[in-house]
Design an enzyme around this catalytic site. Structure first.
Site, PDB file in Angstrom:
ATOM      1  N   TYR A 172      48.078  14.650 -17.707  1.00  0.00           N
ATOM      2  CA  TYR A 172      47.868  15.836 -18.534  1.00  0.00           C
ATOM      3  C   TYR A 172      47.940  15.471 -20.014  1.00  0.00           C
ATOM      4  O   TYR A 172      48.947  14.991 -20.505  1.00  0.00           O
ATOM      5  CB  TYR A 172      48.908  16.912 -18.232  1.00  0.00           C
ATOM      6  CG  TYR A 172      48.807  17.514 -16.850  1.00  0.00           C
ATOM      7  CD1 TYR A 172      47.635  17.444 -16.104  1.00  0.00           C
ATOM      8  CD2 TYR A 172      49.896  18.166 -16.294  1.00  0.00           C
ATOM      9  CE1 TYR A 172      47.553  18.000 -14.844  1.00  0.00           C
ATOM     10  CE2 TYR A 172      49.820  18.737 -15.025  1.00  0.00           C
ATOM     11  CZ  TYR A 172      48.654  18.647 -14.303  1.00  0.00           C
ATOM     12  OH  TYR A 172      48.583  19.195 -13.044  1.00  0.00           O
ATOM     13  N   HIS A 185      48.656  12.953  -7.044  1.00  0.00           N
ATOM     14  CA  HIS A 185      47.843  13.989  -7.686  1.00  0.00           C
ATOM     15  C   HIS A 185      46.499  14.156  -6.988  1.00  0.00           C
ATOM     16  O   HIS A 185      46.075  15.274  -6.685  1.00  0.00           O
ATOM     17  CB  HIS A 185      47.645  13.610  -9.152  1.00  0.00           C
ATOM     18  CG  HIS A 185      47.276  14.756 -10.018  1.00  0.00           C
ATOM     19  ND1 HIS A 185      47.461  14.748 -11.383  1.00  0.00           N
ATOM     20  CD2 HIS A 185      46.727  15.958  -9.747  1.00  0.00           C
ATOM     21  CE1 HIS A 185      47.059  15.890 -11.895  1.00  0.00           C
ATOM     22  NE2 HIS A 185      46.593  16.641 -10.924  1.00  0.00           N
ATOM     23  N   SER A 236      47.467  27.597 -10.503  1.00  0.00           N
ATOM     24  CA  SER A 236      46.531  28.666 -10.888  1.00  0.00           C
ATOM     25  C   SER A 236      46.738  29.922 -10.046  1.00  0.00           C
ATOM     26  O   SER A 236      45.767  30.520  -9.547  1.00  0.00           O
ATOM     27  CB  SER A 236      45.073  28.186 -10.777  1.00  0.00           C
ATOM     28  OG  SER A 236      44.820  27.140 -11.677  1.00  0.00           O
ATOM     29  N   PRO A 237      47.983  30.376  -9.872  1.00  0.00           N
ATOM     30  CA  PRO A 237      48.210  31.570  -9.039  1.00  0.00           C
ATOM     31  C   PRO A 237      47.682  32.844  -9.673  1.00  0.00           C
ATOM     32  O   PRO A 237      47.545  33.860  -8.985  1.00  0.00           O
ATOM     33  CB  PRO A 237      49.738  31.603  -8.908  1.00  0.00           C
ATOM     34  CG  PRO A 237      50.233  30.954 -10.165  1.00  0.00           C
ATOM     35  CD  PRO A 237      49.251  29.851 -10.439  1.00  0.00           C
ATOM     36  N   LEU A 238      47.375  32.792 -10.973  1.00  0.00           N
ATOM     37  CA  LEU A 238      46.773  33.932 -11.663  1.00  0.00           C
ATOM     38  C   LEU A 238      45.303  33.677 -11.966  1.00  0.00           C
ATOM     39  O   LEU A 238      44.690  34.366 -12.785  1.00  0.00           O
ATOM     40  CB  LEU A 238      47.543  34.247 -12.944  1.00  0.00           C
ATOM     41  CG  LEU A 238      49.002  34.659 -12.713  1.00  0.00           C
ATOM     42  CD1 LEU A 238      49.723  34.843 -14.032  1.00  0.00           C
ATOM     43  CD2 LEU A 238      49.085  35.930 -11.867  1.00  0.00           C
ATOM     44  N   ARG A 248      43.628  31.363 -13.563  1.00  0.00           N
ATOM     45  CA  ARG A 248      43.291  31.032 -14.954  1.00  0.00           C
ATOM     46  C   ARG A 248      43.160  32.293 -15.810  1.00  0.00           C
ATOM     47  O   ARG A 248      42.225  32.438 -16.586  1.00  0.00           O
ATOM     48  CB  ARG A 248      42.042  30.165 -14.989  1.00  0.00           C
ATOM     49  CG  ARG A 248      42.215  28.889 -14.157  1.00  0.00           C
ATOM     50  CD  ARG A 248      40.983  28.019 -14.059  1.00  0.00           C
ATOM     51  NE  ARG A 248      41.314  26.793 -13.358  1.00  0.00           N
ATOM     52  CZ  ARG A 248      41.243  26.619 -12.041  1.00  0.00           C
ATOM     53  NH1 ARG A 248      40.830  27.608 -11.269  1.00  0.00           N
ATOM     54  NH2 ARG A 248      41.584  25.463 -11.493  1.00  0.00           N
TER      55      ARG A 248
END
Length: 348
Positions: free
Chosen positions: A64, A144, A223-225, A227
């Site tokens: 990242y 990953h 990404s539970p929302l 993005r």
């Protein structure tokens, strides 16, 4: 139907480990890349305030901040996010379960990512991550992305040696399917699987969630929302900056976005009836699923940390859970979740 809320002070036991965390963690990737500009000082402050608010599960990766395919993001440098977290948790290390990942690295041309699952690389990557994070042990170490040239048994075998050496406490995988999960688990118990999972993205329900339940593996949705699509903050016609991952993501193209936001209206309406935010209800839906789930919504700002944590107090009934599942039925969301170049990295 009786509604039930998740106790925000409750703890979730992570798979095959002695690690316990609160029901919602913090994904730190966006502090280094993919979602526009970020300020290191603000990000460090957000992490520290999140810990003070009770967040005890931080998620990062060595890659990242590095160059990536499919985005015109500003390059912060390989390991940037780990160094950021290392700064933020100094003096607070004993208050967090720390998860990081290895396997993705910038290719020789500096314009994309390759994957390395060789045992010798894993050992070197672990040592480098320990140094950047300023710790002597990684609580949860993920592969990953799988290296297609290395059998998963060899990769997990090398990861298991790190557990024996006391450098890692528990092992995880990311974005792999049931067969690969089983092969890995036969080598060493897998504690967590990190995959995209939300009302917008439900493909893990096609066998993967059942495999996790069977094997006692905790699912950690990233990404539970979706993005920010499930928060109500994005509207049809919205565009994104060149250094924002969503600018090239198929689900956020103009035509697809208009279609994909239609069921979000139903989510927002139900949330309004319940007196909560749409994103909080989306997280409550995840927490109501029939397996151990610890979502890691990402944010750079502490106000959203507070909002996400408050999702544990949202009561959601079985009928409401089923209603949202039907409104976001698999196949309802159009467009691939990645560009073709990104999708090649997902081993199902």
């Amino acid at each position: 139907m009786v509604s039930a809320a998740i106790d925000g002070s409750a703890r979730v036991h992570l798979g095959h480990s002695d690690l316990v965390v609160r029901p919602i963690g913090l994904g730190c990737m966006g502090m280094s890349q993919f979602y526009g500009d970020a300020d290191d000082r603000e990000s460090v402050g957000t992490i520290r305030e999140a810990i003070d608010l009770g967040v005890d599960f931080l998620d990062t990766s060595d890659v990242y901040g590095a160059a990536d395919i499919g985005t015109a993001d500003n390059v912060r440098g390989f390991g940037h996010n780990e160094r950021l977290i290392g700064t933020a948790i100094k003096g607070r290390r004993d208050r967090v379960v720390l998860a990081t990942k290895f396997g993705a690295k910038v290719n020789a041309g500096g314009d994309g990512v390759t994957f390395d699952g060789r045992p010798e690389y894993i050992r070197a990557a672990c040592e480098a991550s320990l140094g950047r994070l300023g710790t002597d042990v990684i609580d949860l170490y993920y592969c990953h992305r799988l290296d297609p040239g290395v059998p998963i048994e060899d990769t997990v075998g090398a990861m298991a040696e790190l557990v024996t050496a006391g450098k890692v406490r528990a092992l995880g995988l990311s974005e792999v399917g049931s067969d690969l999960i089983r092969r890995a688990h036969a080598v060493h118990p897998i504690t967590a699987l990190q995959s995209e999972y939300s009302l917008w993205e439900r493909r893990v329900e096609e066998g993967i969630t059942a495999t996790c339940r069977e094997l006692g593996i905790t699912l950690v949705p990233f990404s539970p929302l979706s993005r920010s699509a499930l928060t109500g903050a994005i509207k049809p016609g919205d565009t994104f900056a060149a250094n924002d991952f969503r600018a090239t993501n198929p689900r956020f193209s103009a035509d697809n976005l208009a279609t994909n936001l239609e069921p979000v209206e139903a989510l927002a309406e139900l949330a309004a009836e319940k007196g909560c935010r749409p994103g909080q209800l989306a997280l409550a839906w995840l927490l109501a699923q029939p397996l151990d789930v610890v979502p890691i919504p990402g944010t750079k700002r502490v106000e959203y940390v507070r909002e996400n944590l408050a999702a544990t107090s949202v009561a959601i009934s079985a009928d409401e859970t089923a209603y949202l599942s039907s409104m976001f039925a698999p196949g309802r969301i159009v467009g691939d979740r990645y560009t073709a170049a990104h999708q090649r990295a997902v081993a199902q």
